[in-house]
Write a protein that holds these residues in place. Structure first.
Motif, PDB file in Angstrom:
ATOM      1  N   LEU A 275       0.750  -1.131  -0.199  1.00 31.41           N
ATOM      2  CA  LEU A 275      -0.003   0.123  -0.147  1.00 31.41           C
ATOM      3  C   LEU A 275       0.929   1.133   0.104  1.00 31.41           C
ATOM      4  O   LEU A 275       1.958   1.391   0.444  1.00 31.41           O
ATOM      5  CB  LEU A 275      -1.047   0.017   1.120  1.00 31.41           C
ATOM      6  CG  LEU A 275      -0.491  -0.027   2.663  1.00 31.41           C
ATOM      7  CD1 LEU A 275       0.000   1.023   3.014  1.00 31.41           C
ATOM      8  CD2 LEU A 275      -1.619  -0.932   3.550  1.00 31.41           C
TER       9      LEU A 275
ATOM     10  N   CYS B  34       1.785  -1.000  -5.258  1.00 35.28           N
ATOM     11  CA  CYS B  34       1.325   0.210  -4.508  1.00 35.28           C
ATOM     12  C   CYS B  34       0.251   0.845  -5.203  1.00 35.28           C
ATOM     13  O   CYS B  34      -0.691   1.600  -4.938  1.00 35.28           O
ATOM     14  CB  CYS B  34       2.286   1.079  -3.605  1.00 35.28           C
ATOM     15  SG  CYS B  34       3.164   0.086  -2.353  1.00 35.28           S
ATOM     16  N   TYR B  35       0.797   1.377  -6.533  1.00 32.18           N
ATOM     17  CA  TYR B  35      -0.176   2.070  -7.548  1.00 32.18           C
ATOM     18  C   TYR B  35      -1.418   1.472  -7.761  1.00 32.18           C
ATOM     19  O   TYR B  35      -2.298   1.975  -7.974  1.00 32.18           O
ATOM     20  CB  TYR B  35       0.842   2.352  -8.718  1.00 32.18           C
ATOM     21  CG  TYR B  35       1.798   3.511  -8.780  1.00 32.18           C
ATOM     22  CD1 TYR B  35       2.371   4.002  -7.585  1.00 32.18           C
ATOM     23  CD2 TYR B  35       2.280   4.012  -9.576  1.00 32.18           C
ATOM     24  CE1 TYR B  35       3.070   4.993  -7.625  1.00 32.18           C
ATOM     25  CE2 TYR B  35       3.352   5.134  -9.995  1.00 32.18           C
ATOM     26  CZ  TYR B  35       3.713   5.427  -8.799  1.00 32.18           C
ATOM     27  OH  TYR B  35       4.430   6.392  -8.693  1.00 32.18           O
ATOM     28  N   SER B  36      -1.377   0.213  -8.001  1.00 33.58           N
ATOM     29  CA  SER B  36      -2.742  -0.633  -8.393  1.00 33.58           C
ATOM     30  C   SER B  36      -3.384  -1.142  -7.050  1.00 33.58           C
ATOM     31  O   SER B  36      -4.613  -1.370  -7.319  1.00 33.58           O
ATOM     32  CB  SER B  36      -2.006  -1.820  -9.136  1.00 33.58           C
ATOM     33  OG  SER B  36      -1.526  -2.712  -8.407  1.00 33.58           O
ATOM     34  N   GLY B  37      -2.875  -1.339  -5.899  1.00 34.52           N
ATOM     35  CA  GLY B  37      -3.562  -2.075  -4.952  1.00 34.52           C
ATOM     36  C   GLY B  37      -3.719  -3.467  -5.228  1.00 34.52           C
ATOM     37  O   GLY B  37      -4.434  -4.193  -4.361  1.00 34.52           O
ATOM     38  N   LYS B  38      -3.097  -4.246  -6.133  1.00 34.44           N
ATOM     39  CA  LYS B  38      -3.156  -5.425  -6.566  1.00 34.44           C
ATOM     40  C   LYS B  38      -1.831  -6.357  -5.954  1.00 34.44           C
ATOM     41  O   LYS B  38      -0.785  -5.759  -5.864  1.00 34.44           O
ATOM     42  CB  LYS B  38      -3.205  -5.708  -8.022  1.00 34.44           C
ATOM     43  CG  LYS B  38      -4.481  -5.096  -8.637  1.00 34.44           C
ATOM     44  CD  LYS B  38      -4.202  -5.183 -10.156  1.00 34.44           C
ATOM     45  CE  LYS B  38      -5.714  -4.505 -10.951  1.00 34.44           C
ATOM     46  NZ  LYS B  38      -5.468  -4.982 -12.486  1.00 34.44           N
ATOM     47  N   ARG B  39      -2.070  -7.554  -5.789  1.00 32.60           N
ATOM     48  CA  ARG B  39      -1.073  -8.451  -5.417  1.00 32.60           C
ATOM     49  C   ARG B  39      -0.661  -9.113  -6.873  1.00 32.60           C
ATOM     50  O   ARG B  39      -1.195  -9.367  -7.704  1.00 32.60           O
ATOM     51  CB  ARG B  39      -1.433  -9.779  -4.732  1.00 32.60           C
ATOM     52  CG  ARG B  39      -0.369 -10.843  -4.237  1.00 32.60           C
ATOM     53  CD  ARG B  39      -0.977 -11.769  -3.214  1.00 32.60           C
ATOM     54  NE  ARG B  39      -0.278 -12.846  -3.040  1.00 32.60           N
ATOM     55  CZ  ARG B  39       0.160 -13.823  -3.721  1.00 32.60           C
ATOM     56  NH1 ARG B  39      -0.686 -14.330  -4.676  1.00 32.60           N
ATOM     57  NH2 ARG B  39       1.067 -14.816  -3.174  1.00 32.60           N
TER      58      ARG B  39
ATOM     59  N   PRO C 207      -5.005   3.367  -6.101  1.00 35.79           N
ATOM     60  CA  PRO C 207      -5.564   2.033  -6.061  1.00 35.79           C
ATOM     61  C   PRO C 207      -6.882   1.857  -6.185  1.00 35.79           C
ATOM     62  O   PRO C 207      -7.549   2.220  -5.322  1.00 35.79           O
ATOM     63  CB  PRO C 207      -4.963   1.416  -4.503  1.00 35.79           C
ATOM     64  CG  PRO C 207      -3.727   2.457  -4.255  1.00 35.79           C
ATOM     65  CD  PRO C 207      -4.102   3.786  -4.771  1.00 35.79           C
ATOM     66  N   GLY C 208      -7.167   0.896  -6.871  1.00 34.75           N
ATOM     67  CA  GLY C 208      -8.616   0.519  -7.315  1.00 34.75           C
ATOM     68  C   GLY C 208      -9.346   1.380  -8.119  1.00 34.75           C
ATOM     69  O   GLY C 208     -10.340   1.271  -8.487  1.00 34.75           O
TER      70      GLY C 208
END
Length: 437
Positions: free
Chosen positions: A261, A383-388, A426-427
């Motif tokens: 994050l 962190c930018y995307s909020g994805k794993r 993110p998101g």
């Protein structure tokens, strides 16, 4: 027909032609009395520092060519170096170069090239230097995106095939005290490494304003730290030093995946702070539940800390702040007494010693400098995307590239009519994001 000078096209074509243009390694350095000619690309603080380190590291090193995106930067650096080193700085007026492709003119003049320009350009200039048969000192980080990392890995492979030494600016690998601690850990002093905690918590860094007459490309290159396409964001540009020690602790093996994050909370002014974040926390996941827990921040008025904390099956260790190794009960089993160590100087001494050895000593830091940089890039992506994201997924992400390498070319990120840049949320994706205070 107009040529496509995009970085994406460059990386694609050089990957195909990388085995061409091999030259014999110059043999003029075998005797210790011979002069090694160096060239400097990138004349910011680290570039000037690298040139000083090089000139201090070997009495028969001479600076013969210098280049920077902006001519006044090159001329200012040259003036300071001449004042410090006299005639060992032998750069004729015609060997002072400027522009985004100044590396093309610096490289032919020298035996060793110091690549210290903005990180975006390093995969390109590194490839050019290796194709030209030059030894290289390459500052960190070595790229800002996955295609750049792939290019660097290929260039490192080419350097090995040609016997060209490649030393990285990840200077903690050359620090005597850190090497002592890391060698003990890798030798099993704390058992198998299970977890690494990395902190790089600092205050705000600089911004640079647009000057009258600047194109948008000039404006962004001046203020390069604050644009992800030029710096990789600070998780890549600055925190890479800490991530490199984490990679080192895990035997230079890449993680399986990562999540994290991040935020842009204090460095929010537009267009001063471009499109990067000011805080990130990332978990890099390794097999069997092992992990690197990474924290970096650039905000004033906060607790600052830069350290490495490594936990193993038999104990734990601190690397920087208070170097020691303890067993699981907390009993100190080794407390380091630091020795004098100038890591910036040591990495250059290692480079010129290897160059002069005629092949008896060989250095190629290409693999770990690429992987450590990719850790930073991967952290930015999650962190930018909020994805794993898995390592392979991160390595498949696209390039961050302008339309070309002229001052009139368009950067990959453009401001709106109010001068605002889109920020990754993110998101949500990229949005014009304003924080009111």
């Amino acid at each position: 027909m107009q040529k496509d000078f995009s970085r994406r096209n460059f990386l694609k074509t050089t990957a195909l032609t990388g085995t061409l243009g091999y030259f014999a390694v110059p043999k003029v350095h075998a005797a210790e009395t011979n002069t090694i000619k160096i060239g400097l690309v990138g004349c910011g603080g680290r570039g000037r520092g690298a040139a000083r380190n090089a000139l201090m590291a070997d009495p028969n090193v001479k600076l013969v060519a210098i280049g920077d995106a902006f001519k006044d930067k090159a001329e200012g650096a040259l003036e300071g170096l001449k004042a410090a080193f006299g005639d060992r700085v032998d750069v004729k007026p015609e060997n002072i170069y400027d522009g985004l492709e100044c590396y093309k003119k610096v490289i032919p003049q020298c035996d060793v090239v110091l690549l210290c320009e903005s990180p975006h350009f390093r995969p390109i200039s590194l490839r050019a230097a290796i194709l030209a048969g030059k030894h290289v000192f390459c500052e960190k980080p070595v790229a800002v995106d996955a295609p750049g990392i792939k290019s660097v890995l290929e260039s490192a492979k080419m350097a090995k095939e040609k016997g060209l030494n490649l030393v990285s600016g990840l200077c903690w690998r050359y620090d005597l005290n850190v090497k002592d601690m890391m060698n003990r850990i890798l030798d099993g002093a704390i058992g198998e490494v299970c977890s690494v905690r990395e902190t790089y918590l600092t205050g705000r860094l600089w911004t640079r304003p647009r000057l009258e007459g600047d194109t948008l490309m000039m404006e962004q290159v001046r203020n390069w730290y604050n644009f992800a396409w030029l710096s990789g964001d600070f998780n890549t540009e600055q925190h890479v030093h800490s991530l490199d020690k984490a990679l080192w602790a895990f035997g230079d093996n890449a993680p399986l995946s990562a999540f994290g994050l991040g935020a842009r909370m204090a460095r929010t002014d537009q267009p001063d702070y471009g499109d990067i974040y000011d805080s990130m926390a990332v978990v890099y996941e390794y097999p069997n539940g092992r992990s690197v827990n990474s924290f970096c921040r650039q905000q004033n008025g906060c607790w600052n800390n830069t350290d490495d904390y490594i936990i193993g099956t038999k104990g734990f260790a601190n690397i920087l702040g208070s170097p020691k190794i303890c067993d699981l009960s907390g009993k100190v089993i080794y407390e380091q007494k630091k020795v004098k160590s100038d890591m910036y100087l040591l990495e250059h001494q290692a480079l010129y010693g290897a160059v002069r050895s005629g092949g008896a000593t060989y250095i190629n830091n290409g693999d770990y400098m690429a992987k450590s940089t990719m850790l930073g890039i991967m952290g930015r992506l999650v962190c930018y995307s909020g994805k794993r994201m898995t390592w392979d997924e991160a390595m498949a992400t696209p390039a961050l590239a302008p339309t070309g390498y002229t001052w009139d070319a368009k950067p990959p990120v453009l401001p709106d009519e109010k001068g605002r840049y889109k920020i990754s949320v993110p998101g949500m994706g990229e949005v014009y994001h304003t924080v009111s205070r």
